[in-house]
Motif scaffolding. Sequence first.
Motif, short mmCIF file in Angstrom:
data_model
loop_
_atom_site.label_atom_id
_atom_site.label_comp_id
_atom_site.label_asym_id
_atom_site.label_seq_id
_atom_site.Cartn_x
_atom_site.Cartn_y
_atom_site.Cartn_z
N THR A 1 4.75 8.11 -1.00
CA THR A 1 3.76 7.12 -1.45
C THR A 1 4.40 6.14 -2.42
OG1 THR A 1 1.97 8.69 -1.12
CG2 THR A 1 1.52 6.82 -2.57
N VAL A 2 5.20 6.66 -3.34
CA VAL A 2 5.91 5.78 -4.28
C VAL A 2 6.85 4.85 -3.51
CG1 VAL A 2 7.56 5.71 -6.20
CG2 VAL A 2 5.71 7.40 -6.20
N ALA B 1 6.58 3.81 -0.41
CA ALA B 1 5.84 2.85 0.41
C ALA B 1 5.14 1.78 -0.42
CB ALA B 1 4.80 3.59 1.26
N ARG B 2 4.69 2.14 -1.62
CA ARG B 2 3.87 1.22 -2.40
C ARG B 2 4.63 0.51 -3.50
NH1 ARG B 2 -1.91 3.28 -3.37
NH2 ARG B 2 -1.98 1.20 -4.22
N GLY B 3 5.89 0.89 -3.73
CA GLY B 3 6.63 0.23 -4.80
C GLY B 3 6.15 0.70 -6.14
N VAL C 1 3.97 1.85 -8.71
CA VAL C 1 2.57 2.22 -8.50
C VAL C 1 2.09 3.11 -9.64
CG1 VAL C 1 3.23 4.18 -7.03
CG2 VAL C 1 0.98 3.17 -6.77
N ARG C 2 0.83 2.98 -9.97
CA ARG C 2 0.22 3.82 -11.01
C ARG C 2 -0.01 5.23 -10.47
NH1 ARG C 2 -4.48 -0.29 -13.12
NH2 ARG C 2 -3.06 -1.64 -14.31
N ALA D 1 -3.25 5.66 -8.55
CA ALA D 1 -3.25 5.17 -7.16
C ALA D 1 -2.61 6.21 -6.23
CB ALA D 1 -2.52 3.84 -7.07
N ILE D 2 -1.58 6.88 -6.72
CA ILE D 2 -0.94 7.95 -5.93
C ILE D 2 -1.94 9.07 -5.69
CG2 ILE D 2 0.87 9.71 -5.92
CD1 ILE D 2 2.50 7.76 -7.76
N GLU E 1 -4.64 8.04 -3.18
CA GLU E 1 -4.15 7.92 -1.81
C GLU E 1 -3.92 9.28 -1.16
OE1 GLU E 1 -0.48 5.81 0.53
OE2 GLU E 1 -1.51 4.71 -1.04
N ARG F 1 8.37 4.16 -9.94
CA ARG F 1 9.15 3.55 -8.87
C ARG F 1 10.17 4.56 -8.37
NH1 ARG F 1 14.04 2.46 -10.63
NH2 ARG F 1 14.33 2.20 -12.85
#
Length: 155
Positions: free
Chosen positions: A25-26, A28-30, A32-33, A36-37, A40, A76
């Motif tokens: 997830t990190v 894919a999303r760059g 990220v908080r 948000a992880i 998701e 990140r």
Amino acid sequence: MELIDQGHRRISRRLDLTRVRVLGTVAARGPVRPSAIAAEIGLTASATSRHLSALERAGQVAVEPDPTDSRTFLVRQTESGRAEIDTTIQAGAAVFSKVIADWPDEDVATARELITRLNEAWARHGDTAADATPSGTGPRWRRARRPTNIEQEEN
């Protein structure tokens, strides 16, 4: 379900699947908080924090201040984290290739198409797949499958 069960048992002996999902997830999303992880993947804040701490200790993620919210931070992926994801994907592909090595190309294409459809349907329906079915009917996938040897002996 058997495919998922066997795959999970074999893989989980070697790596933490949730941790891999967090890292993915990190990736894919760059930046990220953590919230948000968690949203998701469907983790609690505590579980997300635990996985992020382990990934940070392993050097696979780095944290940095969130420029828009001083109460949180951004995560990140590091080069080590990218290498871990690549290694995990390659290992999974190698095992899967061995499992289907004797399949005709048409069967591989059909399986890929059906798995893609399944993943898309799962994403669209979320948790609604767990809803109860009419009494006595059972899930359609279970009714359509072939009985195992044990089930045949029981009948």
